[in-house]
Design an enzyme around this catalytic site. Sequence first.
Site, PDB file in Angstrom:
ATOM      1  N   LEU A 120       0.850  -1.188   0.000  1.00 25.07           N
ATOM      2  CA  LEU A 120       0.000   0.000   0.000  1.00 25.07           C
ATOM      3  C   LEU A 120       0.891   1.247   0.000  1.00 25.07           C
ATOM      4  O   LEU A 120       1.821   1.342   0.800  1.00 25.07           O
ATOM      5  CB  LEU A 120      -0.899   0.025   1.235  1.00 25.07           C
ATOM      6  CG  LEU A 120      -1.834  -1.167   1.439  1.00 25.07           C
ATOM      7  CD1 LEU A 120      -2.647  -0.973   2.702  1.00 25.07           C
ATOM      8  CD2 LEU A 120      -2.759  -1.353   0.251  1.00 25.07           C
TER       9      LEU A 120
ATOM     10  N   GLY B 284       3.092  -6.110   8.076  1.00 25.59           N
ATOM     11  CA  GLY B 284       2.832  -4.702   7.803  1.00 25.59           C
ATOM     12  C   GLY B 284       1.719  -4.531   6.786  1.00 25.59           C
ATOM     13  O   GLY B 284       0.640  -5.098   6.925  1.00 25.59           O
ATOM     14  N   ASP B 285       1.999  -3.751   5.753  1.00 22.60           N
ATOM     15  CA  ASP B 285       0.999  -3.505   4.699  1.00 22.60           C
ATOM     16  C   ASP B 285       1.376  -4.218   3.411  1.00 22.60           C
ATOM     17  O   ASP B 285       1.011  -3.786   2.328  1.00 22.60           O
ATOM     18  CB  ASP B 285       0.841  -1.999   4.464  1.00 22.60           C
ATOM     19  CG  ASP B 285       2.137  -1.343   3.992  1.00 22.60           C
ATOM     20  OD1 ASP B 285       3.217  -1.757   4.459  1.00 22.60           O
ATOM     21  OD2 ASP B 285       2.074  -0.421   3.159  1.00 22.60           O
ATOM     22  N   GLU B 286       2.110  -5.333   3.537  1.00 25.09           N
ATOM     23  CA  GLU B 286       2.534  -6.091   2.355  1.00 25.09           C
ATOM     24  C   GLU B 286       1.728  -7.375   2.206  1.00 25.09           C
ATOM     25  O   GLU B 286       1.573  -8.128   3.165  1.00 25.09           O
ATOM     26  CB  GLU B 286       4.024  -6.418   2.440  1.00 25.09           C
ATOM     27  CG  GLU B 286       4.574  -6.977   1.140  1.00 25.09           C
ATOM     28  CD  GLU B 286       6.085  -7.120   1.163  1.00 25.09           C
ATOM     29  OE1 GLU B 286       6.777  -6.116   0.920  1.00 25.09           O
ATOM     30  OE2 GLU B 286       6.561  -8.233   1.434  1.00 25.09           O
TER      31      GLU B 286
END
Length: 196
Positions: A45, A86-88
């Site tokens: 993201l 995380g955002d992965e």
Amino acid sequence: QIHRLAFFDSLTELPNRRLLMDRLKRACHRSLRQRTLGAVLVIDLDNFKDVNDALGHDAGDELLKLVASRLKQCLKSDDTVARTGGDEFVIVLEGLSGDHAAAISRAELVANRARLALLEPYEIAGHPLQMSISIGIALLEGHSTSESDLLKHAETAMYQAKDAGRDCVRFFNSTAQKKKKKRFELIVSMRKGFPE
């Protein structure tokens, strides 16, 4: 409960890195056996930290759950989407085609479908949000590359997408990677004071 804790992300209920690596290994075996290509997509993201900083971690968590839900809707039942931290997020696509050009075209189609789905507005903690994503893709072809290297290649391509201005899709390019590695080695040599 133990199985879920070991193999699934507690926030999004997607497979975690451990289960992803197992599915990636099986995808490589099937690719070799069936002589078809697949793909690994790494999705990040853009500017996710800004959401956490502005609205708090609860809002960030809510956004990640919505992203996970939208990604699942973009895929076939035998494809895998995982959250690796995380955002992965990582997607593993299988059986795209036996032909390179067709496999690339199908992987790009899925990537753009995911990109457009995640661009749709969100409502988080009473705030309208719009998020773009950067996607890197590496083709999966039997055992020509190890599972960990496939992930690294897709991640490298994702960083190339970010460098290109974000909100885009990039395929792993081994020539570009070799140039980057050579440049890095040159910089290290120069810092050490050694001639190239």
